[in-house]
Design an enzyme around this catalytic site. Structure first.
Site, PDB file in Angstrom:
ATOM      1  CB  CYS A  82       4.714   6.385  50.886  1.00 31.12           C
ATOM      2  SG  CYS A  82       6.036   7.622  50.876  1.00 31.12           S
ATOM      3  CG  HIS A 209       2.796   8.082  46.640  1.00 30.92           C
ATOM      4  ND1 HIS A 209       1.990   7.891  47.727  1.00 30.92           N
ATOM      5  CD2 HIS A 209       4.032   8.391  47.121  1.00 30.92           C
ATOM      6  CE1 HIS A 209       2.697   8.082  48.828  1.00 30.92           C
ATOM      7  NE2 HIS A 209       3.942   8.384  48.489  1.00 30.92           N
TER       8      HIS A 209
END
Length: 256
Positions: A82, A209
């Site tokens: 991310c 994630h």
């Protein structure tokens, strides 16, 4: 940077090494601290909020960028998730502000005015052979039946990453950069291209994630083998019943 319990990725790497009798040493490198390019086999950059990224980006450029480039050049694994993925690229633009990344991946990210890209995601990946797998930036649209067939084929060969994404940035690959994978379900880099993440040799960026590795221990093993310079399939097998259930549950959540 650490959100969405991404330190779970480090725990998975540590345990899967320890269970095989492979030594594992974890060393952090905080703001203002130096980074030794030759001291480690794998470098991990987690996710963070925009404020955290600003602080980390400056530190990466001033104190760690040269070392990360040297580590990647010698074949160490560099994994960014991310916000870490965005900082491995050239830039992250938020309105009039541009945060400069370390440039290990040929990607640019722009914080778009539209909705955040949030939800469960599944990605088809091909990692077993080339260091830079061929992944065209565009492809002719497939029919729904063809897409469903592709999902069934991918589910059979096991090369699926499943997780959760939540990002406002839209990431664009450079002309010669390879995506990490092709989106089966979810948004991916920008919600439009059909691609997720980026990969150059052993440097990998992804928006997944969940955290990523507890839901995809096959990928954790791939990273360990790459970091140690071992051929894929040579790591001692582990009893992974629970891990397989976690992976399948993540895939079901994504609809794959």
């Amino acid at each position: 940077m650490n959100i969405y319990a991404d330190r779970g990725n480090l725990i998975v790497l540590e345990r899967r090494c320890r269970w095989r009798g492979i030594g594992f040493e974890l060393a952090g490198s905080g703001l203002g601290e130096p980074l030794d390019a030759g001291a480690h086999d794998l470098f991990y950059l987690g996710g963070g909020q925009d404020r955290d990224q600003r602080l980390c980006a400056r530190d990466l450029l001033e104190r760690k960028g040269e070392a990360l480039h040297a580590a990647a050049a010698r074949g160490a694994v560099v994994l960014g998730v991310c916000g870490g993925y965005q900082l491995l690229g050239h830039s992250y633009t938020l309105g009039e502000e541009e945060i400069t990344g370390v440039g290990l991946l040929d990607v640019h990210t722009v914080r778009a005015a539209g909705p955040r890209l949030i939800g469960n995601v599944a990605v088809e990946v091909r990692l077993e052979d080339e260091s830079r797998p061929s992944m065209p930036r565009s492809a002719p649209p497939r029919s729904r039946s063809a897409e469903e067939q592709a999902v069934r084929t991918t589910a059979a060969n096991g090369h699926v990453l499943a997780g959760f994404e939540n990002h406002g940035g839209r990431t664009r690959l450079g002309a010669g950069e390879s995506a990490l994978g092709r989106v089966l379900k979810g948004h991916g880099n920008d919600g439009r291209s059909g691609f997720e993440g980026a990969r150059r040799g052993n440097t990998i960026g992804t928006y997944l994630h969940g955290p990523l590795l507890p839901k995809n221990v096959w990928f954790a093993d791939w990273l360990i083998a790459r970091a140690l310079g071992l051929a894929q399939g040579t790591l001692a097998p582990l009893e992974d019943r629970l891990e397989r259930e976690a992976h399948l549950g993540a895939r079901r959540a994504a609809g794959v």
